[in-house]
Design an enzyme around this catalytic site. Structure first.
Site, short mmCIF file in Angstrom:
data_model
loop_
_atom_site.label_atom_id
_atom_site.label_comp_id
_atom_site.label_asym_id
_atom_site.label_seq_id
_atom_site.Cartn_x
_atom_site.Cartn_y
_atom_site.Cartn_z
N ASN A 1 0.87 -1.18 0.00
CA ASN A 1 0.00 0.00 0.00
C ASN A 1 0.91 1.23 0.00
OD1 ASN A 1 -1.81 2.03 0.51
ND2 ASN A 1 -2.69 1.10 2.35
N ARG B 1 -2.70 -2.19 -3.28
CA ARG B 1 -3.88 -1.36 -3.04
C ARG B 1 -3.80 -0.15 -3.97
NH1 ARG B 1 -5.13 3.23 1.19
NH2 ARG B 1 -7.31 3.48 0.66
N HIS C 1 -13.16 3.15 0.15
CA HIS C 1 -13.15 2.16 1.25
C HIS C 1 -13.78 0.83 0.80
CE1 HIS C 1 -13.40 5.59 4.47
NE2 HIS C 1 -12.14 5.23 4.31
N ARG D 1 -12.58 16.08 7.64
CA ARG D 1 -13.38 16.37 6.43
C ARG D 1 -14.82 16.69 6.79
NH1 ARG D 1 -11.71 11.02 3.19
NH2 ARG D 1 -9.97 10.82 4.61
N GLU E 1 -8.28 -4.90 5.60
CA GLU E 1 -8.18 -4.65 4.17
C GLU E 1 -7.03 -5.45 3.55
OE1 GLU E 1 -9.25 -0.21 3.39
OE2 GLU E 1 -8.81 -0.44 5.51
#
Ligand code: ADP
Length: 402
Positions: free
Chosen positions: A7, A91, A180, A241, A384
């Site tokens: 990743n 990823r 996601h 955010r 993940e």
């Protein structure tokens, strides 16, 4: 088969090696400050102490080189030769509309990822650099791309088309993509396993609540809607955010503050959310501590966050005509007992009843709803990397057998 999961960020790189026969994690690590003074790799063979090496790394190829050295190391390594690594799973954040699942990386795939740079200018370039570095150092090892957007590609047009002039979709591919996806897919599959049911018979609402946060509606095994949009700024309130806001706010702030639109969007990405409302921190632990001590803005931030998650759950209950299960995952979803309780409060008329005793749990798979709750509420730690490794092994085996 052993699978290396990579990743890549712009100056960092996370990796894991998993043994797929047992789904066991063998080693993991992090490379930081790639291309910056003070590059460092922190490697951990599971069961052994961490091993930290400061060594200059001018680019991602240098970084991957040090990862491979660590994996081959006589003391801290987990393989004797690189041939033992059967595949690498990468990823990748954005695959646009091209891929609805993970794929073997070919020249065409690389071209498609390059085309998506426009859509994910911060994320796709380092992801692509990571793939190229691995291809250079492991030229015969098959590589698989696992995309954050892929799981959401099953959304119907009525979920992904924005009500703006249609030519913006045709010209610029402006639409809801969702992110996601690997996490939503993993926890949805796990939820079916935990309930002992076929995922094709279930209506699942997945809530990935971390620093970044999104919800997804998964009906009969496929995603039909999700809260993040064209970018990961949309939807839920997050650490820094804003999530969804009235778009007219952007031009209003631009004029009042005499800044440009990019600066406003940067504020919405980096200075909003829990941090912006609380004025204290983006970390839920800090915000909750301050709220307990009487900080009213922190208390307000918590209520806004919980309220927004509740709204999406409500929307997905309406879209799917109910749900069998709601899953909480990621940092907040897995650890924040109070937040889960707040989100699920007062929804008994909708068949959702959380059990305060069962909900008193962190970071482990658990059913947290009451026995008579029509909708089961589950806590499932996301993984993940395992999902990426599983997809990678499956695709490589399929290619081998063809
Ligand atoms: P990401 O991967 O999006 O960076 P994570 O899923 O790791 O984020 O979630 C990190 C967040 O989880 C932290 O910012 C923190 O707010 C929250 N978190 C972690 N532990 C707890 C806890 N015990 N209580 C409340 N929030 C927590």
């Amino acid at each position: 088969m052993k699978v290396l999961v990579v990743n890549c960020g712009s100056s960092s790189l996370k990796y894991q090696v998993l043994e797929m026969d047992s789904s066991m994690l063998l080693a993991k690590g992090l490379v930081e400050r790639i291309g910056i003074d003070g590059s460092v790799i922190t490697h951990e063979k599971i069961g052994m102490d961490k091993f930290v090496l400061q060594v200059p790394m001018k680019n991602h190829t240098d970084a991957i080189g040090h990862v491979l050295d660590a994996l081959l190391d006589a003391d801290h390594g987990v393989v004797k030769s690189m041939d033992e690594i059967g595949a690498v799973g990468h990823r990748v954040v954005h695959a646009g509309e091209k891929y609805a699942g993970s794929v073997l990386i070919t020249k065409d795939v690389m071209d498609a990822l390059e085309e998506c740079i426009d859509l994910a200018p911060l994320h796709n370039p380092p992801n692509i650099m990571g793939i190229r570095a691995c291809q250079e150092l492991m030229p015969t090892t098959p590589m698989v791309g696992v995309f954050d957007t892929a799981f959401h590609q099953t959304m119907p047009p009525e979920a992904y088309i924005y009500a703006i002039p249609y030519e913006f979709y045709e010209k610029y591919r402006i639409r809801k993509y969702g992110f996601h996806g690997t996490s939503h897919k993993y926890v949805a599959q796990k939820a079916a396993e935990v309930l002992g049911k076929d995922i094709k018979e279930l209506k699942i609402i997945t809530c990935h609540l971390g620093n970044g946060a999104s919800c997804a509606a998964v009906k009969n095994g496929v995603c039909i809607d999700t809260s993040m949009g064209f970018t990961p700024l949309d939807g839920l309130v997050m650490g820094t955010r804003s999530g969804a806001v009235d778009p007219a706010i952007i031009t209003f702030i631009k004029e009042k503050e005499e800044i440009n639109a990019d600066a406003v969007v940067s504020i919405l990405n980096k200075k909003s959310g829990m941090l912006g409302v609380s004025g204290v921190s983006s970390d839920f632990r800090d915000v909750e501590k301050a709220a307990k001590e009487g900080n009213e803005r922190c208390a307000l931030a918590i209520k806004i966050f919980a309220g927004r998650v509740k709204s999406y759950i409500g929307s997905y209950l309406a879209q799917m005509n109910g749900a069998d299960v709601i899953v909480f995952t990621a940092g907040v979803g897995e650890n924040d007992i109070m937040m889960r309780e707040l989100i699920c409060a007062d929804m008994d008329e909708l068949g959702i009843k959380i059990d305060p005793v069962k909900n008193n749990v962190r970071g482990e798979e658990a059913v947290v709803s009451t026995d008579d709750s029509k909708v089961q509420v589950l806590l499932i730690p996301t993984n993940e990397e395992l999902m990426i490794a599983k997809d990678t092994a499956e695709i490589v085996e399929k290619v081998k057998n063809n």
